[in-house]
Design a protein around this motif. Sequence first.
Motif, short mmCIF file in Angstrom:
data_model
loop_
_atom_site.label_atom_id
_atom_site.label_comp_id
_atom_site.label_asym_id
_atom_site.label_seq_id
_atom_site.Cartn_x
_atom_site.Cartn_y
_atom_site.Cartn_z
N VAL A 231 2.72 -4.79 5.58
CA VAL A 231 1.76 -3.86 6.19
C VAL A 231 0.35 -4.27 5.83
O VAL A 231 -0.56 -4.26 6.67
CB VAL A 231 2.06 -2.41 5.76
CG1 VAL A 231 0.92 -1.48 6.16
CG2 VAL A 231 3.37 -1.93 6.37
N LEU B 43 5.88 -4.17 13.44
CA LEU B 43 7.03 -3.48 12.86
C LEU B 43 8.17 -4.43 12.52
O LEU B 43 8.73 -4.39 11.42
CB LEU B 43 7.52 -2.40 13.84
CG LEU B 43 8.80 -1.66 13.43
CD1 LEU B 43 8.67 -1.02 12.06
CD2 LEU B 43 9.16 -0.60 14.47
N PHE C 181 6.34 1.44 6.70
CA PHE C 181 5.55 1.23 7.91
C PHE C 181 4.95 2.55 8.41
O PHE C 181 3.78 2.61 8.78
CB PHE C 181 6.43 0.62 9.00
CG PHE C 181 5.67 0.14 10.19
CD1 PHE C 181 5.05 -1.10 10.18
CD2 PHE C 181 5.56 0.93 11.32
CE1 PHE C 181 4.34 -1.55 11.28
CE2 PHE C 181 4.84 0.49 12.42
CZ PHE C 181 4.23 -0.76 12.40
N PHE C 182 5.78 3.61 8.42
CA PHE C 182 5.32 4.87 9.01
C PHE C 182 4.67 5.80 8.00
O PHE C 182 4.00 6.75 8.38
CB PHE C 182 6.47 5.57 9.72
CG PHE C 182 6.87 4.85 10.98
CD1 PHE C 182 6.03 4.85 12.09
CD2 PHE C 182 8.07 4.15 11.05
CE1 PHE C 182 6.39 4.16 13.25
CE2 PHE C 182 8.42 3.46 12.21
CZ PHE C 182 7.58 3.48 13.31
N CYS C 183 4.89 5.58 6.72
CA CYS C 183 4.31 6.47 5.72
C CYS C 183 3.51 5.69 4.70
O CYS C 183 3.59 5.95 3.50
CB CYS C 183 5.41 7.26 4.99
SG CYS C 183 6.67 7.93 6.07
N PHE C 184 2.74 4.73 5.18
CA PHE C 184 2.03 3.87 4.24
C PHE C 184 1.12 4.66 3.29
O PHE C 184 1.04 4.32 2.11
CB PHE C 184 1.24 2.80 4.97
CG PHE C 184 0.72 1.74 4.06
CD1 PHE C 184 1.56 0.76 3.56
CD2 PHE C 184 -0.61 1.73 3.66
CE1 PHE C 184 1.09 -0.21 2.69
CE2 PHE C 184 -1.09 0.77 2.79
CZ PHE C 184 -0.23 -0.20 2.31
N PRO C 185 0.43 5.70 3.77
CA PRO C 185 -0.47 6.43 2.85
C PRO C 185 0.26 6.95 1.62
O PRO C 185 -0.28 6.91 0.51
CB PRO C 185 -1.00 7.57 3.71
CG PRO C 185 -0.96 7.04 5.09
CD PRO C 185 0.30 6.20 5.14
N HIS D 141 0.82 4.17 -0.60
CA HIS D 141 -0.46 3.67 -1.08
C HIS D 141 -0.97 4.45 -2.28
O HIS D 141 -1.77 3.95 -3.06
CB HIS D 141 -1.48 3.73 0.06
CG HIS D 141 -2.76 3.04 -0.27
ND1 HIS D 141 -2.83 1.70 -0.53
CD2 HIS D 141 -4.03 3.52 -0.40
CE1 HIS D 141 -4.08 1.38 -0.80
NE2 HIS D 141 -4.82 2.46 -0.72
#
Lengths: 208, 208, 208
Positions: free
Chosen positions: B23, B29, B76-80, B83
Amino acid sequence: MLLTILDYTGTFVFALSGAAAGVRQRLDLFGVLVLSFAAASAGGILRDLLIGALPPAAIRDWAYPALAGVAGLLVFFCFPLVHRLRHPVQVFDAAGLALFAVLGTQKALLFDINPLAAAMLGIMSGIGGGMLRDVLLAQVPQVLKAEVYAVAALAGAAVVVAADALGLPPVAGVAAGGLLCFVIRLLAIRYGWRIMTARWPGTGDGND
Amino acid sequence: MLLTILDYTGTFVFALSGAAAGVRQRLDLFGVLVLSFAAASAGGILRDLLIGALPPAAIRDWAYPALAGVAGLLVFFCFPLVHRLRHPVQVFDAAGLALFAVLGTQKALLFDINPLAAAMLGIMSGIGGGMLRDVLLAQVPQVLKAEVYAVAALAGAAVVVAADALGLPPVAGVAAGGLLCFVIRLLAIRYGWRIMTARWPGTGDGND
Amino acid sequence: MLLTILDYTGTFVFALSGAAAGVRQRLDLFGVLVLSFAAASAGGILRDLLIGALPPAAIRDWAYPALAGVAGLLVFFCFPLVHRLRHPVQVFDAAGLALFAVLGTQKALLFDINPLAAAMLGIMSGIGGGMLRDVLLAQVPQVLKAEVYAVAALAGAAVVVAADALGLPPVAGVAAGGLLCFVIRLLAIRYGWRIMTARWPGTGDGND
């Protein structure tokens, strides 16, 4: 027996080449040791994987990692000595290439692999260690760019296959082939022998 | 049974590390999923190839690619979320390193590989996934540069081999070794532990 | 028989892609040949290693290195011809991807590998050659960055597995799956199909 000693020697010199490349890239001690082992063992492990000799000698026999470790420590702590050799990475690499190309071919013949495949395996085990060393340092492997590299391995492997076909003792083919490969490679380095490069209009213009 | 669960956990955390690295490099993806699988499975596949356990567990058992896929989608969909962990790639990588180093050693012992070779195989399966992840992103692998990386894997593998030699139950060695490896690696990241680097005059001046 | 011919075809087109990439990077003749062989054989060798079919077909059967060599010479000496194809590396790569993805899946099914694992092996043998080609040139592999690459291999492999589950003759699944994969990949190149990329704030800011 002699083959094992030569295999140890090839392991040691490839480990020297890996360690010297690592020190030049300012890796720490353990990074240098990992690179020593990778350069020293990748060719042999690949050869053993492909002929089904499992687990590979480089894992089964403690002498291989031990030799790689000694070579790594030696280069790390005595780099000035190694550095006196003008092109240490290349010279050790040439010796490793020669030893592994002929030993890989010979070992494949012992496993009843046909001659052409045995030569292919010899070349792959000769170039595998140096390729992994360079790939791990994020560089294009020498074998793809260097003057007369794969062709030296090919010459050495061909001599071993020819000696086997003529019924000569393995040690004769290994000695003659190894010497031939080493000399070709050293001369290529010394005199900058180059094989032709394709230079067509339109090459090298991006990654089209 | 417990070993399998730990192996799944190692697969999952290495997949997280691969996906997070992907990412960050703005892969799409499916690129992220390929990198998840590569990081998660390369170490175990290498281990199984080298001990001749074919086809490798990571291919034979659908749970491995499935876990890698879930980890990839999650990142991929919940990177925050991922992070928030300050150094997500490194922390997941440390957990994967610890789990695979000790499990690889233990699995090799079960296949009657000698202790030193088992430790080597453990280290290789511990560092293999992260190495492939970094090589695929055209970067020099962390193991070659990072503070105290291979040495953490070595410590974990040594504990497993020692526990086996003392006749302790495998789970004890795996738990203690894994914890030791993980803690060493995290402390090395946190406090910036460094192993000495060779700094000779004349190093780093090109690719001589 | 037909499967072997298709395997030869896949070897040839992947070798063309490797050679074209090598000529673009101005490698010398033997560098181009090494890259041809690496791109052509890495996928199949990986597949054979993982299902335990040793020594791998690409080593055992002299036709594979011979085909790779012919493809390499052809590209090296007749690059302008190859260059007329607008994106030679990508088109040959797409054909190789399609052929190896479906043939790898089919070969794994013949070795009694379960369907999901067979599809995984197919995808890995499809993408392996191109990955090694790009890694050796110190580039991030196309599969990680390109529009709809792994997903095309997945589609082809899925068709082969489905045809097998339905009891259709292998050649039907291989033909349909290969065509599907090739068309998807070519359309993706032609129209620049992209899969979404994660774009979170905070991504891409260094190697945190």
